[in-house]
Design a protein around this motif. Sequence first.
Motif, short mmCIF file in Angstrom:
data_model
loop_
_atom_site.label_atom_id
_atom_site.label_comp_id
_atom_site.label_asym_id
_atom_site.label_seq_id
_atom_site.Cartn_x
_atom_site.Cartn_y
_atom_site.Cartn_z
N LEU A 197 59.04 53.70 8.05
CA LEU A 197 57.87 53.10 8.69
C LEU A 197 56.77 52.75 7.70
N ALA A 198 57.05 52.91 6.40
CA ALA A 198 56.02 52.64 5.40
C ALA A 198 55.83 51.14 5.17
N LYS A 199 56.92 50.37 5.37
CA LYS A 199 56.85 48.93 5.12
C LYS A 199 57.82 48.24 6.06
N ALA A 200 57.32 47.34 6.89
CA ALA A 200 58.17 46.65 7.86
C ALA A 200 57.40 45.47 8.43
N GLY A 201 57.97 44.86 9.47
CA GLY A 201 57.32 43.72 10.09
C GLY A 201 57.72 42.42 9.44
N ALA A 245 59.01 49.60 18.97
CA ALA A 245 59.82 48.40 18.81
C ALA A 245 61.24 48.76 18.37
N ALA A 246 61.36 49.72 17.46
CA ALA A 246 62.69 50.14 16.99
C ALA A 246 63.52 50.70 18.13
N LEU A 247 62.90 51.51 18.99
CA LEU A 247 63.63 52.06 20.13
C LEU A 247 64.11 50.94 21.05
N ASN A 248 63.28 49.91 21.26
CA ASN A 248 63.68 48.79 22.10
C ASN A 248 64.85 48.01 21.50
N LEU A 295 67.96 46.43 13.08
CA LEU A 295 66.62 46.90 12.71
C LEU A 295 66.09 46.12 11.51
N ARG A 296 66.97 45.85 10.57
CA ARG A 296 66.55 45.07 9.40
C ARG A 296 66.28 43.62 9.78
N LYS A 297 67.14 43.06 10.63
CA LYS A 297 67.05 41.64 10.97
C LYS A 297 65.84 41.33 11.83
N PHE A 298 65.57 42.17 12.82
CA PHE A 298 64.54 41.85 13.79
C PHE A 298 63.19 42.52 13.54
N LEU A 299 63.18 43.59 12.76
CA LEU A 299 61.92 44.27 12.46
C LEU A 299 61.63 44.34 10.97
N ASN A 300 62.57 43.83 10.15
CA ASN A 300 62.43 43.94 8.70
C ASN A 300 62.23 45.41 8.31
N MET A 301 62.94 46.28 9.00
CA MET A 301 62.78 47.73 8.82
C MET A 301 64.06 48.32 8.23
N GLU A 302 63.91 49.11 7.18
CA GLU A 302 65.05 49.82 6.61
C GLU A 302 65.27 51.13 7.38
#
Length: 443
Positions: free
Chosen positions: A190-194, A212-215, A268-275
């Motif tokens: 959660l340190a870098k995303a979006g 958003a990740a849960l959704n 998660l990576r594709k839609f939230l840019n989250m690792e």
Amino acid sequence: MYNVLVVDDEPMICMGVATVLMNAGIDIAEVFAANNGFEALDYIRLEKIDLIITDIQMDLMNGIELIETIFAENPMIPTVVLSAHGEFEYAQKALKFGVKEYIVKPVIPAELVRVVRNLLAERDSQLRSLTDSTFNQKFSFEEMSSNRNHILNELVSEGFSDSEAEEVFQYLGRRFDGPFYCLLSIKLNLAKAGLHGADIRSFRDRNLLRYAALNVIEETLNGWERIVFHSGSHSISVILQFTMEEMNNSITRLNEQTMTAQLLHNHLRKFLNMESVIGISRIREGMQSWVDIAKEAKEAVRWSDVHKDHNVFYIEDFDKYENPPSAGGIPVTKQILDDNNSFIQSAIQYIDENYRQKSLKLQEIAEAICLSPNYLSYLFKKIVGINLWDYVTKLRMEEAKRLILTTDMRRYEISDEIGYESPEHFSKIFKKHFGVNPSEIKS
């Protein structure tokens, strides 16, 4: 531009579908045609495929087996099924594995174009609109620490008695009695995303991302029997249930849970840019196993400290180590490096002995050396330097070249000898590999 793969054992159907799509004004670069499941897998391994259209009833490998194998190797590719009226119930078995639409034979061109255009143009819209609406809506922080999350975390950390099972079902609002379960522990960065990968510093933004990740996870697992809940400030847990029938099905033996985890990571990576890092437990029987599978999944996550460039960890891949990371952390020791090299040498030996086999699959190789397909693919690429199927293709092509230069075997004989069903398909791969046709090698 998109690439579409059409799979049908009737060449005229492949040709007809390709002609309709290439003349439909859709942004399609190429339509590849495969006349059986094995040819289809070659295309998927060698080309960038954006959409698959496959028949259900085929010789050698039926459509369901193909869809399951594709999901195990590349779960991101959406699939359209061509089926006769009587095959619909049978084809429904593949709903979990990327099937987006059914087209009933005989194929109506306008319906085919509508389905393909919509899938290619809108394949991301559902999840994108979901995440966009999540970022724009209001929510309460109380929801993030709801009573439901508290109770579910209590159940997987402390357990419950048999006599309380009905009470648990009543609380969940539905039955969830397996009888087999697997748990995925998803550690979120959660340190870098979006959208722009910006630093996330505010309390509200972090919680919004968790929401958003849960959704995204819920939407990705649509069609699965699951329970999804927050299990810490940076974690989400997923309990998947499997029936007795599903446990007897081949796809469960294909380590379905590892492919599902990879799909979650990709979304998660594709839609939230989250690792994220995902740990996977064994499949165990009974609700009383929830405590054990929660521990296993969390233990698997800790192996990301050893393999920092990997993101999905299945606990059985690390069974041989007596001191897991939770015992104080594992440095990358000589033993781990030697073990990894040993696994890959065993895989290479197995491939060298079996690459001529037409039905060779990633799962078969993984089972032979006692690793999950996901972890085998990761280690193979890391140690050998090329992916596993590129290595198989290289062996087949080098053997084909040797046979052309040193024997009088015909093209169809060589094709059959090195594991290809049709000489035409063999010739296409040969030219892609060497840049010339088989007939031009001797000249």
